[in-house]
Design an enzyme around this catalytic site. Sequence first.
Site, PDB file in Angstrom:
ATOM      1  N   HIS A  66       1.716   4.518  -2.770  1.00  0.00           N
ATOM      2  CA  HIS A  66       1.804   5.969  -2.540  1.00  0.00           C
ATOM      3  C   HIS A  66       3.172   6.491  -3.004  1.00  0.00           C
ATOM      4  O   HIS A  66       3.275   7.537  -3.639  1.00  0.00           O
ATOM      5  CB  HIS A  66       1.634   6.284  -1.051  1.00  0.00           C
ATOM      6  CG  HIS A  66       0.212   6.232  -0.561  1.00  0.00           C
ATOM      7  ND1 HIS A  66      -0.799   6.970  -1.128  1.00  0.00           N
ATOM      8  CD2 HIS A  66      -0.372   5.538   0.455  1.00  0.00           C
ATOM      9  CE1 HIS A  66      -1.943   6.739  -0.480  1.00  0.00           C
ATOM     10  NE2 HIS A  66      -1.708   5.868   0.477  1.00  0.00           N
ATOM     11  N   HIS A 122       0.835  -1.209   0.000  1.00  0.00           N
ATOM     12  CA  HIS A 122       0.000   0.000   0.000  1.00  0.00           C
ATOM     13  C   HIS A 122       0.875   1.268   0.000  1.00  0.00           C
ATOM     14  O   HIS A 122       0.717   2.147  -0.850  1.00  0.00           O
ATOM     15  CB  HIS A 122      -0.908  -0.019   1.241  1.00  0.00           C
ATOM     16  CG  HIS A 122      -1.823   1.157   1.352  1.00  0.00           C
ATOM     17  ND1 HIS A 122      -3.131   1.122   0.926  1.00  0.00           N
ATOM     18  CD2 HIS A 122      -1.620   2.425   1.814  1.00  0.00           C
ATOM     19  CE1 HIS A 122      -3.695   2.305   1.133  1.00  0.00           C
ATOM     20  NE2 HIS A 122      -2.798   3.116   1.673  1.00  0.00           N
ATOM     21  N   GLU A 123       1.803   1.317   0.940  1.00  0.00           N
ATOM     22  CA  GLU A 123       2.657   2.511   1.033  1.00  0.00           C
ATOM     23  C   GLU A 123       3.578   2.622  -0.189  1.00  0.00           C
ATOM     24  O   GLU A 123       3.914   3.728  -0.618  1.00  0.00           O
ATOM     25  CB  GLU A 123       3.462   2.511   2.332  1.00  0.00           C
ATOM     26  CG  GLU A 123       2.619   2.535   3.615  1.00  0.00           C
ATOM     27  CD  GLU A 123       1.624   3.685   3.695  1.00  0.00           C
ATOM     28  OE1 GLU A 123       1.877   4.750   3.105  1.00  0.00           O
ATOM     29  OE2 GLU A 123       0.559   3.499   4.341  1.00  0.00           O
TER      30      GLU A 123
END
Length: 498
Positions: free
Chosen positions: A268, A264-265
């Site tokens: 980003h 997920h990160e």
Amino acid sequence: MADHHYDDLKNELRAQADLASVLALLEWDQETFLPAGAQASRTRQIGLLAAHLHERRTASPYLDLIDTLAARIDELGDDARVDVRETKWRVDRQRALPVDLVRERAMLHAEAKSAWIAARQENDFARLAPYLRRIVATERDVARAIDPTRPPYETLLEEYEPGASLAAIEPLFGQLRDGLLPLVNQLRALPPDRSDATPLFGDFPIEKQKELNRRVATRLGFDFALGRIDEAAHPFSTTIGEDVRITTRYSTTDLRYALYSTIHETGHALYEQGLDREAFGLPRGTSCSLGVHESQSRLWENNIGRSEAFWRFLQPLASDLFPELEGRPVASLVRAANEARPSYIRTESDEITYNLHIILRFELEKALIEGDLPIDDLPHAWREKMQKYLGIVPPTDREGVLQDVHWPSGAIGYFPTYSLGNVYAAHLMQAANVALGPVDELNARGEFAPLLGWLRTNIHRHGQSWRGAELIERASGTPATPNALLTHLQRKLEFIRG
Ligand code: ZN
């Protein structure tokens, strides 16, 4: 004439961005490596720098410069026009707020946050209620000060998703909700053994997991020459100039815990690493909105990372470090990665139920701002909607209305960006499949560069050239609807059902 002013603006925005980067570095350090005894001096350093940055951002010569450029925006080139338009939009929102309101608001948020920590610990909503009442009133004042002609909730929403409107969001979320309810009913009817996480349970030493995260992030396209992965209690990503850092957290028994927060990160971070570096500090070189940012993290986490194709790629890579995974059938690993059932806590919920947690919060916070829901009725309204949408009622407010930090932090209008991210992610994946051919076939071979390249070209490098909805439409060729997400979740449900 205008050009010289535009150069001045660029220089000032870049200086502000460098200051903000130093601030981000101090904050990153505070969350990762800062010795426990050194909090006081760090808080002081952050406060000083934040105050200095605020002064720069509200200084008259700077504001005059923006107004001068904005008055002649038609004479400017395309790039300058974007930078001036977006800078003025942000600055106008800030300067519409009376100084007293800004100060009271900041103090209220700090007080409410500590009241929330105590209220959550003691499962005592009444302790938080007076603060929430003041926050709702203050946010209404903020919205009215910015634009008295628009619905206040819409103005608040725009803080996180510039250009968003209720006319667009309400039908989109209505359609999403109506499409999700039958899926959740099907999910609830599944036999319990369809939702089995044990294939991803085991004994996973943290050092080996760090190596796995590093290998996965590298394969996805994360550039370690321009970034790092470290550990923090609450995973986040932060950008320090051209240096993009992410954090994750570990469980030694559940492989999903660190893996999916890392992916997920990484999503980003890939967005941040893909921004136009020539436009650093300018709106053209800055991410578009929270919804678009979340579309990038969710796309890699859910649409890619939880797919069967991804696990065909990942199993050999992970088995190299954790040999016990080698003999387990891929389908069982995928099912474990997609464990799904209605649950109380949003951050722990699965892809199928997640957006109903968000829609519940969207409906409640909008009703609060519009004066249709008194604060004292909030816990009851929460339970009612949980029953209606997920068929379960949290036994305590701690597992209900007290679970999120957003409202006590004054962040009203923030939640919708999570679901916008999911809608955008699925919509973009649909378009990527048309542009690149079956993306799953690439994923199964661990070839992620074509997808990343497509996102770079169509999303990342445009920064704030267009607002979120328009950016997604330009990238995909059609306006975003929940259809792609609903289709994706229907397929997932069928996979879980087996
Ligand atoms: Zn995120």
